[in-house]
Write an enzyme that holds these catalytic residues in place. Structure first.
Site, PDB file in Angstrom:
ATOM      1  N   ARG A  87     -50.026  86.638  37.568  1.00 19.39           N
ATOM      2  CA  ARG A  87     -49.215  87.330  36.561  1.00 19.39           C
ATOM      3  C   ARG A  87     -50.036  88.490  35.993  1.00 19.39           C
ATOM      4  NH1 ARG A  87     -45.124  85.385  38.179  1.00 19.39           N
ATOM      5  NH2 ARG A  87     -43.762  83.925  37.125  1.00 19.39           N
TER       6      ARG A  87
ATOM      7  N   GLU B 231     -43.913  95.096  34.694  1.00 22.84           N
ATOM      8  CA  GLU B 231     -43.224  95.464  35.946  1.00 22.84           C
ATOM      9  C   GLU B 231     -41.816  95.984  35.670  1.00 22.84           C
ATOM     10  OE1 GLU B 231     -43.461  91.919  38.323  1.00 22.84           O
ATOM     11  OE2 GLU B 231     -45.629  91.909  38.247  1.00 22.84           O
TER      12      GLU B 231
ATOM     13  N   HIS C 112     -44.898  93.046  43.607  1.00 18.03           N
ATOM     14  CA  HIS C 112     -44.605  91.619  43.330  1.00 18.03           C
ATOM     15  C   HIS C 112     -43.831  90.993  44.496  1.00 18.03           C
ATOM     16  CE1 HIS C 112     -44.076  88.549  39.858  1.00 18.03           C
ATOM     17  NE2 HIS C 112     -44.127  87.929  41.021  1.00 18.03           N
TER      18      HIS C 112
END
Ligand code: NAP
Length: 315
Positions: A231, A260, A278
């Site tokens: 993360r 993000e 991601h």
């Protein structure tokens, strides 16, 4: 009565369509008037489906008085207010295991890409530079040390892969893991000082917020590369940008970011970082398996059967 679900993330069709076939779904994520949707459907909603990266505020849950279950489409549930759910008796489920190998593959790819300069090498061919000389030398992996922060399902799968590449593996976490022979290092700073690659694989959330800070990056030092597949919140991003700009660390391979899809602009201009959007679990096979488990958790709950994947805190 068909249970009603609130959908708070963009779901792939191979999850959303089967959910629509079984449940009355309210698409909060795409709704143009979310307050109106909550005012009308909120009192009847019994299940909520969110993404791994979705942050669910308690004020939203306050408007769902009949909520019984939150089914997370992802393994990370740092966006779920777990203590609040415990107080209200709301079950939380997620999708562990089915994505482990893909995420570990991606972490391994980031280690290889950063060590061997693969992105620059590929550009070297496409730009025609090869005809004017050879590319720069890069760095061997064999014999180097990988320090893993958070040796859980994914961390262990990363360790096995990096060991197969001839690397030494060490790790840190809140306690030593019983089922591995790798060296446990009690503090993150000591692990970073030892490591050529510091690989972040622990959960996000308040307990790990900015665990990788300027001090840890200084300990990692100019021999070291930071890999983060966990993360973005675990890394102090401004401190990382500063460490990369000043050559405090050698490089970084990042699949996750604090905000993000926004990536700190200075990172975009750096040659010693590899940036991915991601995509740790983003294969067709794994996303289908995640969708099946996300749905199976809901189906089991509403059928009164054992639920396959409750989060450990509420198991
Ligand atoms: P897991 O099996 O629960 O492993 C997490 C590990 O972190 C455990 O070994 C735990 O060990 C350690 N840990 C927990 N809290 C910690 C803390 N405060 N400080 C240090 N270590 C801590 O979870 P997993 O399935 O491996 O997934 C790990 C994370 O990967 C997820 O939470 C998710 O955020 C991320 N992820 C990213 C992607 C992607 O697409 N990039 C995909 C899937 C998952 P101890 O309990 O012994 O400390």
């Amino acid at each position: 009565m068909t249970p009603e679900l609130l959908i708070t993330a963009r779901l792939p069709p191979f999850l959303f369509e089967p959910l629509r076939a079984r449940y009355a779904c309210h698409d909060h994520f795409q709704a143009t008037d979310q307050p109106a949707l909550l005012a009308t459907a909120g009192p009847r909603v019994r299940g909520l489906v969110q993404g791994g990266g979705t942050v669910t505020p308690t004020v939203l849950l306050d408007q769902l008085p009949q909520l019984e279950i939150i089914s997370v489409f992802g393994v990370g549930y740092d966006g779920v207010p777990v203590d609040y759910c415990r107080t209200r008796g709301i079950l939380v489920t997620h999708t562990p295991d089915v994505l482990t190998d893909d995420v570990a593959d991606l972490a391994t790819a980031l280690v290889l890409m950063t060590a061997r300069g693969l992105v620059a090498a590929e550009r070297f061919v496409r730009s025609g530079e090869w005809s004017r000389g050879g590319p720069p030398l890069t760095n061997r992996l064999g014999g180097k040390t990988a320090g893993i922060l958070g040796l859980g399902r994914i961390g262990k799968a990363i360790g096995r892969r990096l060991e197969a590449l001839g690397m030494r593996v060490a790790y840190t976490g809140r306690k030593p893991q019983a089922d591995v022979a790798w060296r446990y290092v009690p503090t993150l700073a000591a692990l970073a000082a030892d490591a050529d690659f510091l690989v972040v694989a622990c959960p996000g959330g308040a307990a790990t917020h900015h665990l990788v800070d300027a001090g840890v990056l200084a300990a990692l030092g100019a021999k070291g590369t930071l890999i983060n597949i966990a993360r973005g919140t675990i890394v102090d991003e401004p401190a990382l940008v500063d460490a990369l700009q000043r050559g405090v660390i050698r490089g970084a391979g990042l699949d996750v970011f604090a905000d993000e899809p926004n990536v700190p602009p200075p990172l975009l201009a750096m040659d010693n970082v590899v940036l991915l959007p991601h995509v740790g679990s983003a294969t067709r096979e794994t996303r289908q398996a995640m969708a099946d488990l996300c749905r199976a958790n809901l189906d089991a709950w509403f059928a009164g059967q054992p639920v396959p994947a409750r989060i450990p805190e509420l198991a």
